[in-house]
Design a protein around this motif. Structure first.
Motif, PDB file in Angstrom:
ATOM      1  N   SER A   1       0.769  -0.807  -0.182  1.00 16.91           N
ATOM      2  CA  SER A   1       0.083   0.062  -0.224  1.00 16.91           C
ATOM      3  C   SER A   1       1.110   1.453   0.310  1.00 16.91           C
ATOM      4  CB  SER A   1      -1.100  -0.559   1.202  1.00 16.91           C
ATOM      5  OG  SER A   1      -1.389  -1.597   1.155  1.00 16.91           O
ATOM      6  N   PHE A   2       2.236   1.613   0.758  1.00 10.41           N
ATOM      7  CA  PHE A   2       2.412   2.458   0.500  1.00 10.41           C
ATOM      8  C   PHE A   2       3.224   2.463  -0.461  1.00 10.41           C
ATOM      9  CE2 PHE A   2       7.040   3.962   1.818  1.00 10.41           C
ATOM     10  CZ  PHE A   2       6.574   5.386   2.257  1.00 10.41           C
TER      11      PHE A   2
ATOM     12  N   ASN B   1       2.932   8.116   7.389  1.00 10.37           N
ATOM     13  CA  ASN B   1       2.931   7.950   6.593  1.00 10.37           C
ATOM     14  C   ASN B   1       2.757   5.856   7.037  1.00 10.37           C
ATOM     15  OD1 ASN B   1       1.458  10.065   6.253  1.00 10.37           O
ATOM     16  ND2 ASN B   1       1.632   9.544   4.082  1.00 10.37           N
ATOM     17  N   LEU B   2       3.628   5.835   6.585  1.00  9.06           N
ATOM     18  CA  LEU B   2       4.179   4.663   6.528  1.00  9.06           C
ATOM     19  C   LEU B   2       4.129   3.669   7.964  1.00  9.06           C
ATOM     20  CD1 LEU B   2       5.454   1.607   5.330  1.00  9.06           C
ATOM     21  CD2 LEU B   2       7.710   2.339   6.130  1.00  9.06           C
ATOM     22  N   PRO B   3       4.281   4.534   9.162  1.00 10.71           N
ATOM     23  CA  PRO B   3       3.985   3.931  10.520  1.00 10.71           C
ATOM     24  C   PRO B   3       2.576   3.481  10.992  1.00 10.71           C
ATOM     25  CG  PRO B   3       6.259   5.416  11.112  1.00 10.71           C
ATOM     26  CD  PRO B   3       5.044   6.043   9.128  1.00 10.71           C
ATOM     27  N   VAL B   4       1.891   4.317  10.409  1.00  7.67           N
ATOM     28  CA  VAL B   4       0.576   4.486  10.699  1.00  7.67           C
ATOM     29  C   VAL B   4      -0.582   3.021   9.594  1.00  7.67           C
ATOM     30  CG1 VAL B   4      -2.196   5.517   9.953  1.00  7.67           C
ATOM     31  CG2 VAL B   4      -0.004   7.055  11.236  1.00  7.67           C
TER      32      VAL B   4
ATOM     33  N   TYR C   1      -2.601  -2.221  10.225  1.00  7.37           N
ATOM     34  CA  TYR C   1      -2.339  -3.067  10.116  1.00  7.37           C
ATOM     35  C   TYR C   1      -4.444  -3.887  10.812  1.00  7.37           C
ATOM     36  CZ  TYR C   1      -1.730  -7.796   7.828  1.00  7.37           C
ATOM     37  OH  TYR C   1      -2.018  -9.272   7.873  1.00  7.37           O
ATOM     38  N   PRO C   2      -3.130  -4.281  12.268  1.00  7.65           N
ATOM     39  CA  PRO C   2      -4.266  -4.639  12.899  1.00  7.65           C
ATOM     40  C   PRO C   2      -5.729  -4.559  13.099  1.00  7.65           C
ATOM     41  CG  PRO C   2      -2.313  -4.251  14.258  1.00  7.65           C
ATOM     42  CD  PRO C   2      -2.204  -3.677  12.783  1.00  7.65           C
ATOM     43  N   VAL C   3      -5.801  -3.185  12.968  1.00  6.41           N
ATOM     44  CA  VAL C   3      -7.232  -3.203  12.880  1.00  6.41           C
ATOM     45  C   VAL C   3      -8.311  -3.624  11.357  1.00  6.41           C
ATOM     46  CG1 VAL C   3      -9.283  -0.931  13.119  1.00  6.41           C
ATOM     47  CG2 VAL C   3      -7.090  -1.086  14.879  1.00  6.41           C
TER      48      VAL C   3
ATOM     49  N   HIS D   1       1.022  19.453   8.267  1.00  6.46           N
ATOM     50  CA  HIS D   1       1.963  19.007   9.808  1.00  6.46           C
ATOM     51  C   HIS D   1       1.448  17.682  10.260  1.00  6.46           C
ATOM     52  CE1 HIS D   1       2.420  19.397  13.922  1.00  6.46           C
ATOM     53  NE2 HIS D   1       2.651  20.644  13.772  1.00  6.46           N
ATOM     54  N   PRO D   2       2.808  16.801  10.281  1.00  7.75           N
ATOM     55  CA  PRO D   2       2.416  15.761  10.986  1.00  7.75           C
ATOM     56  C   PRO D   2       1.009  15.135  11.676  1.00  7.75           C
ATOM     57  CG  PRO D   2       4.581  16.237  11.344  1.00  7.75           C
ATOM     58  CD  PRO D   2       3.902  17.436  11.422  1.00  7.75           C
ATOM     59  N   ALA D   3       0.512  16.661  13.007  1.00  3.42           N
ATOM     60  CA  ALA D   3      -0.863  16.463  13.303  1.00  3.42           C
ATOM     61  C   ALA D   3      -2.188  16.407  12.499  1.00  3.42           C
ATOM     62  CB  ALA D   3      -0.415  17.360  14.592  1.00  3.42           C
TER      63      ALA D   3
END
Length: 309
Positions: free
Chosen positions: A64-65, A118-121, A126-128, A196-198
């Motif tokens: 996906s990334f 984005n990648l860490p999110v 994934y489990p969700v 912004h990341p937030a």
């Protein structure tokens, strides 16, 4: 006199016309059906290769990334080249251009945000998605299901995004968070994800909420991601072409609609929706934009009348 008596063709040719027409129509339907079946077979074969050689986790996260980065940069970079070269300037909404330094800053920051946020999110979510029923196995979902889910995602995302975007335009949040996205008063395709990341986390929720609660097939999730990326890149492109979607779909916002949002101060911008225009129309946050469009149309009409006179 019957017309076939005056015709150079034999009468039996005309008698067989209904049969020929029926045969041609049936052949066309068969070829169309064959083409659709062949296409479906190719897609299934390609998907079989993916699920055979890669794990579900690899496809859902890394795949996906990679797909997102490819579609985003391949669709967004051409607008930088158009702006630098001055090509198609007659379709550019604003006359002002961004400097090369500003464009390069955007690209560098985007790479940092994508790999750092984005990648860490994607990895953490994934489990969700798996818990909610997302799968990548065959058989692939029918196009009726895919289309229904995609339409639902667009409507839901637009609704959530509208309210989230309005909240970001309150004084404190704009100053400390959303002002990063508005550093580019003249947007170009890649600025669509410059934030912004937030804000990436806050408004990104609108994009993943629909798939998260429905647990779609991974193919549907990828298609949704591709369409959403193309839509937001087009909305930030800074160009209004004759073939722009907003010229054909009345409720679609597009580049002209969103470009207005970037040109004004945060307290008066309006046009908060991501894809459509009806939320802004219902809550009156597109009044300034509609007045400007009316003035422009009146100006064009007046000029045309003067030329005709």
């Amino acid at each position: 006199m019957p017309f076939w008596l005056c015709s150079p063709l034999p009468p039996y040719i005309y008698a067989s016309l209904p049969c020929i027409t029926h045969f041609t129509f049936s052949l066309s339907l068969s070829l169309a059906s064959l083409s659709a079946s062949a296409m479906a077979s190719i897609i299934e074969s390609g998907w079989q290769y993916l699920i055979t050689n890669f794990s579900d986790f690899q496809l859902a996260c890394l795949g996906s990334f990679f797909l997102h980065e490819s579609v985003f940069f391949l669709s967004g970079l051409p607008f930088i080249w158009l702006e630098r070269a001055g090509w198609m300037s007659k379709y550019k909404i604003q006359a002002k251009n961004n400097s090369s330094a500003a464009q390069e800053k955007c690209i560098v920051r985007l790479l940092i945000y994508h790999f750092g946020v984005n990648l860490p999110v994607m990895l953490l979510s994934y489990p969700v998605f798996k818990h909610m029923g997302m799968r990548s196995s065959l058989p692939l979902p029918s196009w009726n299901i895919v289309l229904t889910q995609i339409i639902f995602y667009f409507i839901l995302e637009d609704f959530i995004f509208y309210w989230g975007h309005r909240i970001l335009h309150t004084k404190w949040l704009y100053k400390h968070v959303h002002s990063v996205h508005h550093e580019y008063a003249t947007p170009f395709g890649l600025t669509s994800e410059y934030a912004h990341p937030a804000e990436i986390l806050f408004l990104g929720f609108a994009t993943i909420f629909g798939p998260a609660i429905t647990g779609p097939h991974l193919m549907t999730l990828w298609l949704w991601m591709v369409l959403r990326v193309l839509e937001t890149v087009e909305a930030h492109s800074g160009y209004h072409f004759p073939w722009s979607p907003s010229n054909f779909f009345p409720l679609y916002g597009g580049a002209d609609f969103h470009d207005y949002h970037h040109r004004l101060l945060y307290t008066k911008s309006g046009n908060y929706s991501s894809t459509f225009t009806y939320m802004d129309r219902i809550f009156g946050t597109d009044v300034g934009y509609r007045k400007l469009k009316a003035l422009k149309n009146t100006g064009v009409e007046d000029i045309s009348k003067k030329r005709n006179n």
